[in-house]
Design a protein around this motif. Structure first.
Motif: not given
Length: 379
Positions: A29-44, A337-338, A350-356
């Protein structure tokens, strides 16, 4: 922001229950949550494997207008993370004696004999060591035959340089398909993906699975979008997958999932060091940094300069054995997508990040670097 951060849900690897909030949940939440708001991402969707244990974190919607929540099984477009599969297939075929990465391209594409491109090795294609190929197939090139014809007269503008390109890795996939006498989609879906145990990874998404295929957001218009056709699109950026399947891929690398001897050797081959750039060691598609590493160095290595401009690269001959105290990374994107994936063998992580939504590489890299650093330091 509190609503966004609180909305992260951790799901146990079995998918049977929602876990209590943990330190990893809070870090996500700390590191990836802010991306939602800053970049207007629908889902992660975020997937983590650490010490053999897996967890998944999801937030938001698979499509902005349909109200369907992202899950660990939502399909996202991987963009250039697809290149990892093309490189792995080549390594697997080498293990099985079907090709040799040291062979010249002209040994497999006869019209390219006597050409500069034909003199490149298959390993050069898998490490972007072309000497100046453009990122994209030229607009006037309409199919693979036309591309091969164009390459007959192509002259490297910066011989010996690393040049990130869909053309080089795409032609490697084309060669694999010719050797196997199967389409690239068949070769992957009926071959490599099945051998890896990836049940939700596709080049061509089946009709029955389409309801789980997310829609991206067009970076220019904001409209719902999925990837369109292009020359060598399947081989270079055409794979779709889920966080759950990509965590399995990472577990294969880390030895937490069953793999036969051939596949184990092929995965190790993709982690060998083939060349050194200013920022990192180039593996077969993977980009390798020492761990720990400064975030700024990873941002530099994932910068658009490194993607769009040829970079000096010193060959490592013979290729260096896979490292342990390293972080391997690969970004991927389509117009809508990114994605981003990292592997730290020495940390069993290992970590994977997927976003639309396709957001700048720097934002992905800094979020991931912060997450991994804090996780390993127990913050």
């Amino acid at each position: 922001m509190k609503k966004l951060m609180g909305a992260f849900v951790a799901v146990l690897a079995c998918g049977a229950a929602v876990a209590e909030e943990s330190d990893i949940d809070a870090l996500a939440a700390r590191h990836f949550g802010p991306l939602m708001e800053t970049h207007d991402i629908p889902g992660i969707a975020l997937g983590v494997t650490h010490g053999g244990d897996s967890q998944f974190f999801t937030i938001g919607l698979a499509a902005r207008d349909d109200g369907v929540a992202v899950t660990p099984d939502t399909l996202f477009e991987l963009g250039s993370i697809s290149k990892l599969f093309t490189a792995t297939q080549a390594a697997l075929m080498e293990v099985r004696g079907e090709l040799d990465l040291a062979d010249p391209v002209s040994a497999y594409i006869e019209p390219l004999k006597e050409s500069a491109f034909g003199a490149l090795s298959l390993a050069d294609l898998a490490t972007h060591h072309s000497g100046g190929l453009p990122l994209q197939v030229p607009d006037r090139v309409s199919d693979t035959d036309a591309l091969i014809s164009w390459l007959k007269d192509w002259v490297p503008p910066m011989k010996g340089a690393r040049s990130y390109s869909n053309i080089s890795i795409g032609l490697l996939g084309h060669i694999e398909s010719r050797i196997a006498d199967r389409s690239y989609a068949e070769l992957m879906e009926q071959g490599l993906f099945a051998e890896m145990g990836l049940r939700d990874t596709f080049v061509d998404v089946p009709d029955a699975v389409m309801p789980r295929y997310a829609y991206g957001v067009d970076r220019d218009t904001g409209e719902a979008i999925r990837v369109g056709p292009g020359v060598l699109d399947d081989e270079a950026y055409g794979v779709k997958s889920s966080a759950r399947d990509l965590v399995r891929l990472l577990d294969l690398y880390l030895g937490h999932a069953d793999a036969g001897d051939d596949l184990t050797q092929a995965l190790a081959r993709t982690r060998e060091g083939f060349g050194t750039t200013e920022a990192y060691v180039q593996n077969l598609i993977w980009e390798e940094y020492p761990w720990p590493v400064d975030a700024d160095r990873m941002v530099r290595g994932n910068s658009y300069d490194f993607i769009l401009e040829p970079q000096p690269m010193e060959r490592i001959v013979p290729a260096r054995a896979p490292g342990q105290d390293v972080i391997l990374n690969k970004t991927g994107a389509t117009f809508g997508f990114g994605a981003y994936v990292v592997l730290l063998p020495g940390q069993d992580l290992g970590v994977v990040y997927l976003a639309n939504r396709n957001i700048p590489n720097e934002a992905r890299v800094r979020a991931m670097h912060g997450f991994v650093t804090d996780l390993l330091e127990g913050r």
